[in-house]
Design a protein around this motif. Sequence first.
Motif, PDB file in Angstrom:
ATOM      1  N   SER A   1       0.831  -1.214   0.000  1.00 40.10           N
ATOM      2  CA  SER A   1       0.000   0.000   0.000  1.00 40.10           C
ATOM      3  C   SER A   1       0.860   1.257   0.000  1.00 40.10           C
ATOM      4  O   SER A   1       0.739   2.112   0.885  1.00 40.10           O
ATOM      5  N   PRO A   2       1.738   1.408  -0.969  1.00 44.18           N
ATOM      6  CA  PRO A   2       2.689   2.525  -0.918  1.00 44.18           C
ATOM      7  C   PRO A   2       2.015   3.879  -1.150  1.00 44.18           C
ATOM      8  O   PRO A   2       1.110   4.006  -1.977  1.00 44.18           O
ATOM      9  N   TRP A   3       2.464   4.877  -0.414  1.00 42.06           N
ATOM     10  CA  TRP A   3       2.003   6.255  -0.609  1.00 42.06           C
ATOM     11  C   TRP A   3       2.946   6.890  -1.620  1.00 42.06           C
ATOM     12  O   TRP A   3       4.043   7.305  -1.279  1.00 42.06           O
ATOM     13  N   VAL A   4       2.544   6.941  -2.874  1.00 41.38           N
ATOM     14  CA  VAL A   4       3.470   7.315  -3.942  1.00 41.38           C
ATOM     15  C   VAL A   4       3.182   8.680  -4.552  1.00 41.38           C
ATOM     16  O   VAL A   4       3.956   9.158  -5.376  1.00 41.38           O
ATOM     17  N   ASP A   5       2.075   9.327  -4.160  1.00 41.01           N
ATOM     18  CA  ASP A   5       1.747  10.645  -4.714  1.00 41.01           C
ATOM     19  C   ASP A   5       1.337  11.574  -3.576  1.00 41.01           C
ATOM     20  O   ASP A   5       0.179  11.606  -3.166  1.00 41.01           O
ATOM     21  N   LEU A   6       2.287  12.343  -3.065  1.00 46.14           N
ATOM     22  CA  LEU A   6       1.995  13.231  -1.942  1.00 46.14           C
ATOM     23  C   LEU A   6       1.303  14.514  -2.385  1.00 46.14           C
ATOM     24  O   LEU A   6       0.894  15.316  -1.544  1.00 46.14           O
ATOM     25  N   THR A   7       1.137  14.696  -3.715  1.00 43.51           N
ATOM     26  CA  THR A   7       0.327  15.824  -4.171  1.00 43.51           C
ATOM     27  C   THR A   7      -1.157  15.543  -3.984  1.00 43.51           C
ATOM     28  O   THR A   7      -1.974  16.457  -4.080  1.00 43.51           O
ATOM     29  N   MET A   8      -1.499  14.277  -3.728  1.00 40.71           N
ATOM     30  CA  MET A   8      -2.894  13.854  -3.531  1.00 40.71           C
ATOM     31  C   MET A   8      -3.760  14.229  -4.743  1.00 40.71           C
ATOM     32  O   MET A   8      -4.906  14.619  -4.607  1.00 40.71           O
ATOM     33  N   SER A   9      -3.171  14.099  -5.921  1.00 35.81           N
ATOM     34  CA  SER A   9      -3.847  14.559  -7.135  1.00 35.81           C
ATOM     35  C   SER A   9      -4.597  13.465  -7.880  1.00 35.81           C
ATOM     36  O   SER A   9      -5.213  13.735  -8.910  1.00 35.81           O
ATOM     37  N   ALA A  10      -4.569  12.233  -7.386  1.00 39.35           N
ATOM     38  CA  ALA A  10      -5.238  11.140  -8.092  1.00 39.35           C
ATOM     39  C   ALA A  10      -6.743  11.364  -8.112  1.00 39.35           C
ATOM     40  O   ALA A  10      -7.344  11.715  -7.088  1.00 39.35           O
ATOM     41  N   PRO A  11      -7.379  11.168  -9.267  1.00 34.14           N
ATOM     42  CA  PRO A  11      -8.838  11.317  -9.336  1.00 34.14           C
ATOM     43  C   PRO A  11      -9.521  10.354  -8.367  1.00 34.14           C
ATOM     44  O   PRO A  11      -9.103   9.212  -8.196  1.00 34.14           O
ATOM     45  N   GLY A  12     -10.548  10.835  -7.711  1.00 33.87           N
ATOM     46  CA  GLY A  12     -11.307   9.985  -6.805  1.00 33.87           C
ATOM     47  C   GLY A  12     -10.819   9.991  -5.375  1.00 33.87           C
ATOM     48  O   GLY A  12     -11.409   9.324  -4.520  1.00 33.87           O
ATOM     49  N   THR A  13      -9.742  10.734  -5.067  1.00 35.15           N
ATOM     50  CA  THR A  13      -9.204  10.735  -3.706  1.00 35.15           C
ATOM     51  C   THR A  13     -10.238  11.248  -2.705  1.00 35.15           C
ATOM     52  O   THR A  13     -10.454  10.649  -1.646  1.00 35.15           O
ATOM     53  N   ALA A  14     -10.875  12.362  -3.031  1.00 32.35           N
ATOM     54  CA  ALA A  14     -11.853  12.946  -2.110  1.00 32.35           C
ATOM     55  C   ALA A  14     -13.039  12.011  -1.897  1.00 32.35           C
ATOM     56  O   ALA A  14     -13.534  11.855  -0.773  1.00 32.35           O
ATOM     57  N   ALA A  15     -13.489  11.357  -2.975  1.00 31.83           N
ATOM     58  CA  ALA A  15     -14.611  10.432  -2.853  1.00 31.83           C
ATOM     59  C   ALA A  15     -14.237   9.225  -2.001  1.00 31.83           C
ATOM     60  O   ALA A  15     -15.032   8.741  -1.188  1.00 31.83           O
ATOM     61  N   ALA A  16     -13.006   8.727  -2.165  1.00 30.77           N
ATOM     62  CA  ALA A  16     -12.566   7.568  -1.395  1.00 30.77           C
ATOM     63  C   ALA A  16     -12.477   7.889   0.090  1.00 30.77           C
ATOM     64  O   ALA A  16     -12.727   7.035   0.941  1.00 30.77           O
ATOM     65  N   ALA A  17     -12.142   9.140   0.419  1.00 28.60           N
ATOM     66  CA  ALA A  17     -11.997   9.529   1.822  1.00 28.60           C
ATOM     67  C   ALA A  17     -13.308   9.435   2.587  1.00 28.60           C
ATOM     68  O   ALA A  17     -13.303   9.313   3.817  1.00 28.60           O
ATOM     69  N   VAL A  18     -14.422   9.462   1.867  1.00 25.15           N
ATOM     70  CA  VAL A  18     -15.724   9.409   2.530  1.00 25.15           C
ATOM     71  C   VAL A  18     -15.927   8.065   3.222  1.00 25.15           C
ATOM     72  O   VAL A  18     -16.499   7.992   4.323  1.00 25.15           O
ATOM     73  N   TRP A  19     -15.458   6.980   2.598  1.00 21.71           N
ATOM     74  CA  TRP A  19     -15.677   5.644   3.159  1.00 21.71           C
ATOM     75  C   TRP A  19     -14.419   4.981   3.691  1.00 21.71           C
ATOM     76  O   TRP A  19     -14.492   3.989   4.422  1.00 21.71           O
ATOM     77  N   ASP A  20     -13.240   5.501   3.355  1.00 23.21           N
ATOM     78  CA  ASP A  20     -11.989   4.905   3.814  1.00 23.21           C
ATOM     79  C   ASP A  20     -11.725   5.313   5.268  1.00 23.21           C
ATOM     80  O   ASP A  20     -11.574   6.503   5.559  1.00 23.21           O
ATOM     81  N   PRO A  21     -11.636   4.346   6.213  1.00 22.86           N
ATOM     82  CA  PRO A  21     -11.452   4.709   7.625  1.00 22.86           C
ATOM     83  C   PRO A  21     -10.084   5.278   7.947  1.00 22.86           C
ATOM     84  O   PRO A  21      -9.890   5.884   8.999  1.00 22.86           O
ATOM     85  N   TRP A  22      -9.105   5.092   7.043  1.00 22.29           N
ATOM     86  CA  TRP A  22      -7.753   5.567   7.299  1.00 22.29           C
ATOM     87  C   TRP A  22      -7.469   6.920   6.655  1.00 22.29           C
ATOM     88  O   TRP A  22      -6.558   7.632   7.077  1.00 22.29           O
ATOM     89  N   LEU A  23      -8.177   7.258   5.599  1.00 26.78           N
ATOM     90  CA  LEU A  23      -7.801   8.402   4.776  1.00 26.78           C
ATOM     91  C   LEU A  23      -8.469   9.676   5.275  1.00 26.78           C
ATOM     92  O   LEU A  23      -9.688   9.839   5.184  1.00 26.78           O
ATOM     93  N   HIS A  24      -7.667  10.584   5.795  1.00 22.72           N
ATOM     94  CA  HIS A  24      -8.127  11.897   6.231  1.00 22.72           C
ATOM     95  C   HIS A  24      -7.346  12.929   5.408  1.00 22.72           C
ATOM     96  O   HIS A  24      -6.182  13.218   5.702  1.00 22.72           O
ATOM     97  N   PRO A  25      -7.956  13.487   4.350  1.00 21.99           N
ATOM     98  CA  PRO A  25      -7.205  14.335   3.408  1.00 21.99           C
ATOM     99  C   PRO A  25      -6.484  15.507   4.053  1.00 21.99           C
ATOM    100  O   PRO A  25      -5.340  15.817   3.689  1.00 21.99           O
ATOM    101  N   GLY A  26      -7.123  16.181   5.011  1.00 23.99           N
ATOM    102  CA  GLY A  26      -6.459  17.316   5.640  1.00 23.99           C
ATOM    103  C   GLY A  26      -5.186  16.903   6.348  1.00 23.99           C
ATOM    104  O   GLY A  26      -4.143  17.570   6.262  1.00 23.99           O
TER     105      GLY A  26
END
Length: 244
Positions: free
Chosen positions: A179-204
Amino acid sequence: MPSLRHEFLAYAVPRVRRAAEIDDEPAERARIERWHASLDRSLPTRAVPGFERRWSVLTEDVGGFPCYTLTRRGTTPRRTLLYVHGGAYMAPIDPLHVRYVTRLATRLGARVVLPDYPLAPEHTWRDSYAALLGLAARVLGEPASLLAGDSAGGGYALALAQGLRDQALPQAERMLLHSPWVDLTMSAPGTAAAAVWDPWLHPGKAHAYAGWWAGTPEDLARTEVSPGLGELAGLPGADAVRHP
């Protein structure tokens, strides 16, 4: 498909650890700096039963920070595993990292090289990248070597592999990225949508940690920081990488 155990842990662990979004970045930075100041940064071996009896540890200084080489007593390792630990670039080596790498080393007949690189927010990638690249070139030049890492460590391992390739330095025979974190710009499409249901992902929180590690906004997109934005050809296992 994820196992039921994975689903349970993905749900339970963030809640046990009280993982949550941040609403005050300076306060979060101050909290982490206080935490770092209180840490015992020695190798955490308590999750490995009988560690002292079963494993020897060689500690060396690599560019101003420690690196541990773990070898199972009474064995002659057949290969070397360089493992870069995860933790969003702000958390140190965890006891479960040590538990995992010792199990992996036992199964693979390997010795483990485990660098304890300096963490954000007090440090950026520039404080460890050159030293880790030199370490990687030295230990991965041995036969049947492996480069591995998880989460942020998986991203850092990929960045090191790209640096080794670009400088024509010795490369690992195999690479394993969890599960590598390879894009620290957080620019991948769908990141914000995934954060809604992903228990680990907090974009801020992720944006804050990424910014601390990069050091400057300009460095966020550098391949040393966001290797997923770089070229993947010529890396260990690159023939198996699927490009979009």
